[in-house]
Design a protein around this motif. Structure first.
Motif, PDB file in Angstrom:
ATOM      1  N   GLU A  20      76.422  58.297  41.829  1.00  0.00           N
ATOM      2  CA  GLU A  20      76.014  59.444  41.001  1.00  0.00           C
ATOM      3  C   GLU A  20      76.395  60.763  41.670  1.00  0.00           C
ATOM      4  OE1 GLU A  20      73.977  56.860  41.541  1.00  0.00           O
ATOM      5  OE2 GLU A  20      73.410  56.088  39.571  1.00  0.00           O
ATOM      6  N   LEU A 107      71.178  65.277  42.057  1.00  0.00           N
ATOM      7  CA  LEU A 107      70.339  66.234  41.332  1.00  0.00           C
ATOM      8  C   LEU A 107      70.296  67.582  42.062  1.00  0.00           C
ATOM      9  CD1 LEU A 107      67.474  63.752  40.377  1.00  0.00           C
ATOM     10  CD2 LEU A 107      68.944  64.956  38.736  1.00  0.00           C
ATOM     11  N   GLU A 110      73.619  69.466  41.458  1.00  0.00           N
ATOM     12  CA  GLU A 110      73.619  70.064  40.111  1.00  0.00           C
ATOM     13  C   GLU A 110      72.709  71.285  40.053  1.00  0.00           C
ATOM     14  OE1 GLU A 110      76.234  68.165  38.187  1.00  0.00           O
ATOM     15  OE2 GLU A 110      74.696  68.475  36.665  1.00  0.00           O
ATOM     16  N   THR A 319      67.044  60.558  30.786  1.00  0.00           N
ATOM     17  CA  THR A 319      67.395  60.392  32.196  1.00  0.00           C
ATOM     18  C   THR A 319      68.914  60.409  32.372  1.00  0.00           C
ATOM     19  OG1 THR A 319      66.916  59.011  34.141  1.00  0.00           O
ATOM     20  CG2 THR A 319      67.445  57.844  32.112  1.00  0.00           C
ATOM     21  N   GLN A 320      69.395  60.237  33.612  1.00  0.00           N
ATOM     22  CA  GLN A 320      70.847  60.266  33.836  1.00  0.00           C
ATOM     23  C   GLN A 320      71.509  59.009  33.256  1.00  0.00           C
ATOM     24  OE1 GLN A 320      68.703  60.271  36.443  1.00  0.00           O
ATOM     25  NE2 GLN A 320      69.000  58.325  37.485  1.00  0.00           N
ATOM     26  N   ASN A 321      72.772  59.180  32.852  1.00  0.00           N
ATOM     27  CA  ASN A 321      73.595  58.076  32.336  1.00  0.00           C
ATOM     28  C   ASN A 321      72.888  57.250  31.258  1.00  0.00           C
ATOM     29  OD1 ASN A 321      75.723  58.862  33.936  1.00  0.00           O
ATOM     30  ND2 ASN A 321      75.128  57.561  35.644  1.00  0.00           N
ATOM     31  N   GLU A 341      72.533  68.654  26.399  1.00  0.00           N
ATOM     32  CA  GLU A 341      71.768  67.783  27.296  1.00  0.00           C
ATOM     33  C   GLU A 341      70.442  68.409  27.707  1.00  0.00           C
ATOM     34  OE1 GLU A 341      75.161  65.230  29.668  1.00  0.00           O
ATOM     35  OE2 GLU A 341      74.589  67.149  30.558  1.00  0.00           O
ATOM     36  N   ASN A 344      69.125  65.595  32.995  1.00  0.00           N
ATOM     37  CA  ASN A 344      70.187  65.890  33.947  1.00  0.00           C
ATOM     38  C   ASN A 344      71.221  64.781  33.898  1.00  0.00           C
ATOM     39  OD1 ASN A 344      69.322  68.371  35.171  1.00  0.00           O
ATOM     40  ND2 ASN A 344      67.647  67.219  36.102  1.00  0.00           N
ATOM     41  N   MET A 345      72.447  65.140  33.556  1.00  0.00           N
ATOM     42  CA  MET A 345      73.593  64.219  33.519  1.00  0.00           C
ATOM     43  C   MET A 345      73.349  62.955  32.689  1.00  0.00           C
ATOM     44  SD  MET A 345      75.991  63.496  36.844  1.00  0.00           S
ATOM     45  CE  MET A 345      75.355  61.904  37.345  1.00  0.00           C
TER      46      MET A 345
END
Ligand code: NDP
Length: 444
Positions: A20, A107, A110, A319-321, A341, A344-345
């Motif tokens: 990540e 995180l 970012e 959540t991410q992904n 978004e 985050n990511m």
């Protein structure tokens, strides 16, 4: 090899098993490439990309605590103080079993650019633990938070590092953490944000990330001659960000038809019943399976699937992904106009590219969910002046900040000939401010 590719290869080699983190660095590097290539020799000499990808400090610690059966449990605690060029480290604490150094580094990285985009003086950091708050009693949560803060309090402070909440860390946890900080350090200061209103919290902080997400979405649509009113919106997640994104989208006249948690998702064709959702998630802390009891005409499905529902606007807030290439294809096939978004990511790199290549407006989390941290910074300001602003005052500032973020990322993208590429715009606008501050402060 170009300087960007050289450092990217080094980052991957030096940080093995951190996918990540590689993903986040790759995305930023690919988009700031034109800025770096304008003065490549200078940046190479200054090692600016090496410096920006190496956290200033990582603090990792043991968190022992006693459960309700009298057994000692041990978790891992971590704080990544990534970059303080433009202000004290600022970023949330995440309590979730998936937390590890890689997740917190991505995180934190970012966060550096996101905080820069807010226009406020805050550096980037992130922290958390692999502790799972699910199914724990209040006493166990308190025991864990007190132990976590017993170590963390040595490394944070109102002018050095100001953590906030994130997944698994809400008002209850912030309260316990703040109480323990005060006890050990003897300081009543704005060391955490997201505090309760009776002890230094800011009005509108709870709503800020979700509201901010919808403000910037509306700004984008207005800029393109459209409006959220009458639009169908799909939201994922059912936590803090999702709930207040749904609330504001509904206030703007949109119909939100989905939400989800880590077990399953809800499709309510008549529009999500926000009161029911708040009662399930905020009051009863229950699962979304409960939703059907309130709305018999809605559907509950196990697993993931929110993105297969036809919508104009998609707001991933879990959540991410969590939004993959197949989801991106489905959204495009269903005529989706914009993906913004909240989490985050949440969108994978290939899904992001697919959305952009297929004419879907895409605003990355570091811009669109920056309302949360921006309002945290407003909480810090109120704590420093020992005053509390009204809801309207904070909300008004939040709206102004989100409008400015949209304008700045749009302008930065256009400056480099990348009209409507808000990923590039956000990374360049965020990077430039941090870069200038780092260069001004010398080699540090
Ligand atoms: P919450 O813990 O309040 O809610 C998270 C939601 O996402 C829950 O509904 C949770 O379901 C769901 N979820 C978590 N993990 C998964 C998973 N692996 N698969 C599917 N669903 C999942 O967190 P927040 O709402 O605060 O945060 C959501 C996202 O927004 C995170 O990425 C966070 O970093 C980001 N963010 C939050 C900010 C804030 O101010 N809160 C600010 C900026 C970004 P379940 O309950 O089942 O776990």
């Amino acid at each position: 090899m170009s300087y960007v590719d050289e450092v990217l290869a080094k980052v991957i080699e030096k940080n093995p098993s951190e996918p990540e983190f590689h993903q986040a660095v790759t995305e930023v590097f690919e988009t700031i490439r034109p800025v770096i290539e304008e003065r490549e020799d200078f940046f190479r000499r200054e090692a600016i990309l090496e410096r920006i990808t190496e956290p200033e400090r990582i603090i990792r610690f043991r968190v022992p605590w006693v459960d309700d059966k009298g057994n000692v449990q041990v978790n891992m605690g971590i704080r990544v103080q990534f970059n303080s060029a433009i202000g004290p480290y600022k970023g949330g604490l995440r309590f979730h079993p998936s937390v590890n150094q890689c997740i917190i580094k991505f995180l934190g990285f970012e966060q550096v650019f996101k905080n820069s985009l807010t226009g406020l003086p805050i550096g980037g950091g992130k922290g958390g633990s692999d502790f799972d708050p699910k199914g724990k009693s209040d006493r166990e949560i308190m025991a864990f938070c007190q132990s976590f803060m017993t170590e963390l309090c040595k490394h944070i402070g109102a002018d050095t590092d100001v953590p906030a909440g994130d997944i698994g860390v809400g008002g209850r946890e912030i309260g316990y953490l703040f109480g323990q900080y005060k006890r050990i350090r003897g300081l009543y200061e704005g060391v955490l944000t997201g505090k309760g209103l009776t002890y230094g919290g800011s009005l509108a902080r709870t709503e800020a990330t979700g509201y901010g997400l919808v403000y910037i979405t509306q700004e984008l649509l207005k800029d393109k001659g459209m409006d959220l009113a009458g639009k169908t919106v799909c939201v994922s997640g059912a936590g803090n960000v999702a709930i207040y994104a749904i609330e504001k989208a509904q206030q703007f006249g949109a119909k939100v038809v989905t939400c989800s948690d880590s077990n399953g998702w809800v499709y309510d064709p008549e529009g999500i019943d926000l009161e029911a959702l708040k009662e399930i998630k905020e009051v009863n802390r229950a699962r979304l399976t409960e939703y059907k009891k309130y709305r018999p005409n809605s559907e509950y499905h196990e697993g993931r699937g929110v993105w297969q529902i036809k919508c104009d606007v998609a707001l991933p807030c879990a959540t991410q992904n969590e939004l993959f290439i197949d989801d991106a294809k489905q959204l495009a096939a269903n005529g989706c106009i914009a993906v913004c978004e909240g989490a985050n990511m949440p969108t994978t790199l290939d899904a992001t590219k697919y959305l952009q290549d297929n004419g879907i407006y895409f605003i990355p989390g570091k811009a669109s969910n920056a309302g949360g941290v921006a309002t945290s910074a407003l909480e810090m300001s109120q704590n420093s002046e020992r005053l509390s602003w009204t809801f309207e005052e904070v909300d008004g500032k939040l709206q102004g900040i989100m409008t400015n973020i949209y304008k700045n990322i749009s302008a930065a993208a256009s400056r480099y000939g990348k009209e409507n590429d808000f990923v590039t715009g956000a990374n360049i606008a965020g990077f430039e401010k941090v870069l200038n501050a780092m260069l001004a402060q010398g080699i540090c």
